[in-house]
Design an enzyme around this catalytic site. Structure first.
Site, short mmCIF file in Angstrom:
data_model
loop_
_atom_site.label_atom_id
_atom_site.label_comp_id
_atom_site.label_asym_id
_atom_site.label_seq_id
_atom_site.Cartn_x
_atom_site.Cartn_y
_atom_site.Cartn_z
CB SER A 213 -0.89 -0.03 1.25
OG SER A 213 -1.58 1.18 1.40
CB THR A 252 -9.54 5.92 -14.89
OG1 THR A 252 -10.46 5.73 -15.96
CG2 THR A 252 -8.40 6.83 -15.34
CB CYS A 333 -14.35 0.52 14.80
SG CYS A 333 -14.29 -0.63 16.13
N1 PLP Z 1 -2.96 -4.81 5.82
C1 PLP Z 1 -2.33 -4.32 6.89
C2 PLP Z 1 -1.37 -5.18 7.64
C3 PLP Z 1 -2.56 -3.01 7.30
O1 PLP Z 1 -1.93 -2.52 8.37
C4 PLP Z 1 -3.49 -2.22 6.56
C5 PLP Z 1 -3.82 -0.86 7.01
O2 PLP Z 1 -3.67 -0.50 8.15
C6 PLP Z 1 -4.10 -2.78 5.44
C7 PLP Z 1 -3.81 -4.08 5.10
C8 PLP Z 1 -5.03 -1.97 4.60
O3 PLP Z 1 -4.30 -1.07 3.80
P1 PLP Z 1 -5.00 0.24 3.16
O4 PLP Z 1 -5.16 1.23 4.26
O5 PLP Z 1 -4.03 0.69 2.12
O6 PLP Z 1 -6.28 -0.21 2.58
#
Ligand code: PLP
Length: 398
Positions: A213, A252, A333
């Site tokens: 990410s 896109t 949350c």
């Molecule tokens: N996976 C992990 C381990 C995360 O810490 C997070 C976000 O905190 C995500 C997935 C989700 O990522 P994004 O915020 O880019 O959707």
């Protein structure tokens, strides 16, 4: 992006000028919540500003479209090289959540899905009926149990994160991949917190897929990527549409965000240099009675999970926020309410699962930040100790 107001007598300048040259925002004064989102890296800021000046849809065939596409494909190449895949095996998504969901949708169909007990909600929500792989008291997945689960009923899709978002604990992912291979199963790795902090390479890990990410490594929010091993690269989309990303993800692509994502990934690297600062923060908290959760196994150098027995996580987060220090509770949350951490619960930490805060140092953390945290933490612990009746105080976990 910042909202910029031009002062009355100031000459107007192109917007990109402000985006590139404005000093990075530092609010609150001490930001120790990098695992929620990292501060934007300067190189990413520049790459975004430059790409914003290019008008064009990367799917358009004309010159403007081709210019936008060139920026996107350069970013794809850089990210693919950085994380051990071929450019064609990288699918841009909106972020880590979508990359996890796409992997589970595409690779989990018709297979048993097994997920680690400390996986992020992005994985848990995408695999509601999954078998849970237990972890030990330090949060490390039990690979003997994995082997026996796979031996019972292969093939499966196994989801194991590389580094945990709350504790920073690093999972033995390469070992898990070898076990999966032995039983004809696939491994999906959520590398969202690991990417840009420790070595993260799909090929070296031996996984079938891996999610990362942008905003977790110092790029802008709004982009992520699913990396795929070449053998499983032709996946069905979760979001269909205009056939973008070789038909694997419609919509896109946000070219400027993707440019910032790649620039951030190129400048991010080893977060190991943050370990002395993390240890300093930990020592200060432990001196006030805190317990470090998952502190005895390899962890991300920027992350610590600190439980203060008898004091709710939410109370600690609010007290520190009032003192100008941003940290988070284990599991917030979207409503902003703090739930008991399923991660610490799975580690068998009992009531501490509702009493731990996460301190995660950003790439630009300083010793002054840590000193400010230490001072605020000890003031908070002293005050809360005075206010908490002896009968309500606990010092040890069951
Ligand atoms: N996976 C992990 C381990 C995360 O810490 C997070 C976000 O905190 C995500 C997935 C989700 O990522 P994004 O915020 O880019 O959707």
């Amino acid at each position: 992006m910042y909202i910029v107001r031009t002062r009355a007598r100031e000459p107007r300048r192109p917007r990109a000028h402000y985006i590139v040259h404005m000093p990075p925002a530092r609010f609150p004064p001490v930001y120790l919540d990098a695992n929620a989102t990292e501060p934007l890296r300067p190189d990413a800021r520049v790459a975004i500003a430059e790409a914003l000046d290019v008008t064009g849809n990367p799917s358009s065939v004309h010159g403007a479209g081709r210019a936008a596409r060139r920026i996107m494909e350069d970013a794809r190449e850089a990210l693919a090289a950085r994380f051990g895949v071929r450019p064609a095996d990288l699918v841009f998504t909106s972020g880590g959540t979508e990359a996890d969901a796409l992997a589970i949708h595409a690779l989990g169909g018709g297979r048993r899905v097994i997920i680690g007990a400390t996986e992020h909600e992005a994985v848990r929500a995408a695999a509601p009926g999954a078998t849970i792989l237990p972890v030990d008291r330090n949060g490390t997945a039990d690979l003997d149990v994995l082997a026996s689960l796979l031996g019972e009923r292969p093939p499966a899709l196994v989801c194991l994160m590389l580094a945990n978002n709350e504790t920073g604990v690093i999972q033995p992912v390469a070992d898990a991949a070898r076990i999966c291979d032995r039983y004809g199963s696939w491994l999906h790795v959520d590398a969202v917190q690991a990417a840009g902090r420790i070595a993260t390479d799909l090929k070296m890990l031996g996984a079938a897929s891996m999610a990362i990410s942008s905003h977790k490594l110092g790029g802008p929010a709004g982009a992520g990527a699913l990396m795929l091993a070449s053998e499983v690269s032709s996946i069905a989309p979760l979001i269909a549409g205009g056939g973008q990303e070789r038909g694997r993800r419609g919509g896109t692509q946000p070219v400027a965000v993707i440019a910032g994502f790649a620039a951030a990934a190129e400048t991010s690297g080893d977060a190991g240099t943050l370990a002395p600062l993390r240890d300093r923060a930990e020592r200060a908290a432990v001196a006030c009675g805190a317990v470090v959760c998952g502190g005895e196994v390899p962890r991300l150098a920027n992350t610590t999970s600190l439980a203060l027995p008898g004091v709710r996580a939410e109370t600690q987060v609010i007290a520190l926020d009032l003192a100008g220090v941003a940290v988070s509770a284990g599991a917030a949350c979207s409503s902003g309410k703090v739930a008991r951490s399923h991660v610490l619960h799975a580690m068998g930490l009992g009531p501490l699962a509702g009493e731990a805060i996460r301190v995660s140092l950003p790439w630009n953390a300083t010793a002054a930040d840590v000193d400010a945290f230490a001072a605020a933490y000890s003031r908070m612990a002293l005050r809360l100790a005075r206010e908490t009746p002896d009968a309500d105080r606990r010092t040890l976990v069951d």
